[in-house]
Design a protein around this motif. Structure first.
Motif, short mmCIF file in Angstrom:
data_model
loop_
_atom_site.label_atom_id
_atom_site.label_comp_id
_atom_site.label_asym_id
_atom_site.label_seq_id
_atom_site.Cartn_x
_atom_site.Cartn_y
_atom_site.Cartn_z
N ARG A 100 35.05 34.09 30.13
CA ARG A 100 35.14 35.22 31.06
C ARG A 100 35.68 36.46 30.35
O ARG A 100 35.23 37.58 30.61
N ILE A 101 36.63 36.25 29.45
CA ILE A 101 37.19 37.39 28.72
C ILE A 101 36.13 38.03 27.83
O ILE A 101 36.03 39.26 27.72
N ARG A 102 35.30 37.20 27.20
CA ARG A 102 34.23 37.74 26.36
C ARG A 102 33.26 38.56 27.20
O ARG A 102 32.72 39.57 26.74
N ALA A 103 33.04 38.13 28.43
CA ALA A 103 32.10 38.84 29.30
C ALA A 103 32.68 40.17 29.79
O ALA A 103 31.96 41.18 29.87
N THR A 104 33.97 40.19 30.10
CA THR A 104 34.59 41.42 30.64
C THR A 104 35.15 42.32 29.54
O THR A 104 35.28 43.53 29.74
N GLY A 105 35.54 41.72 28.40
CA GLY A 105 36.10 42.51 27.30
C GLY A 105 37.60 42.66 27.35
O GLY A 105 38.18 43.36 26.51
N PHE A 106 38.27 42.01 28.31
CA PHE A 106 39.73 42.11 28.38
C PHE A 106 40.32 40.84 28.98
O PHE A 106 39.64 40.08 29.67
N ALA A 107 41.62 40.66 28.72
CA ALA A 107 42.37 39.54 29.29
C ALA A 107 43.57 40.10 30.02
O ALA A 107 44.06 41.18 29.69
N HIS A 108 44.05 39.36 31.03
CA HIS A 108 45.28 39.80 31.69
C HIS A 108 46.03 38.59 32.23
O HIS A 108 45.43 37.54 32.47
#
Length: 226
Positions: free
Chosen positions: A167-175
């Protein structure tokens, strides 16, 4: 005060031209005895203001600049963090990988806290996050942002972690929605080197739980700094 005035007069004359001066020449120009000028020049040499060329000639070395303490200028990463921290008005953290021999994979490399730069944060201990702190790879936003940018075959973990990284690869960020160790709630993006490899992660504190608009704004600012 008279001795100080004499010394400054000699210093000014010594710095007038970029060439060696003889003691006799300087004494005649400033109107002082040669022995007085010689003592002044000896003192200047001891403090880095002058250098002796030979037995009777001296040249200015660094002038008054030698009296100034060295100024520590921010490194490129720190300069970027200071700008991002001021733009966002919140804590911004850069994490980088460590040599595997240390036993830690990521650590905080630099910190900026709003109007305070990274160096000032270190000096004051003003933030809970400080350079050198360990960063959790699997629990923190910084760690997961870093893992998401590594080649897939290099990352192992639980199915939940691997799904999160997809999911992070798809959105480009982590939180992360809650603090992790010394790190507050954060959103983070990968930092890439010039060759495209992952060089670390850049993150910023989240101050409004559940605010999608805040998340998007902070991510946009962080991406402008990587």
């Amino acid at each position: 005060m008279q001795s100080l005035s004499r010394a400054l007069t000699v210093l000014a004359e010594l710095n007038r031209e970029e060439r060696p001066y003889g003691v006799t020449e300087l004494a005649g120009t400033v109107g002082l005895h040669k022995s007085t000028v010689h003592r002044i020049l000896t003192t200047f040499c001891a403090h880095g203001l002058a250098a002796r060329v030979d037995d009777h000639r001296y040249t200015a070395r660094d002038g008054l600049a030698a009296l100034r303490p060295p100024v520590k200028r921010p490194s490129a990463p720190e300069h970027t963090l200071i700008a991002l921290g001021r733009r966002l008005g919140r804590l911004v953290v850069l994490a980088k990988p460590l040599p595997k021999a240390t036993g830690l994979v990521l650590q905080v490399a630099a910190v900026a806290d709003g109007d305070r730069g990274a160096a000032e944060v270190r000096a004051l201990g003003a933030a809970a996050v400080l350079p050198g702190d360990a960063v959790s790879l699997r629990r923190s936003a910084l760690g997961r942002a870093y893992l998401s940018a590594l080649p897939v075959e290099q990352v192992s973990g639980t199915p939940d972690l691997l799904d999160t990284l997809r999911r992070i690869r798809a959105t480009g960020f982590a939180h992360n929605s809650r603090p992790v160790a010394s790190l507050p709630r954060m959103v983070a993006v990968p930092v890439r080197a010039r060759d495209g490899s992952c060089a670390g992660a850049l993150g910023a504190e989240l101050t409004q739980p559940g605010s999608v608009d805040e998340l998007r704004r902070v991510v946009s600012v962080l991406r402008s700094g990587v």
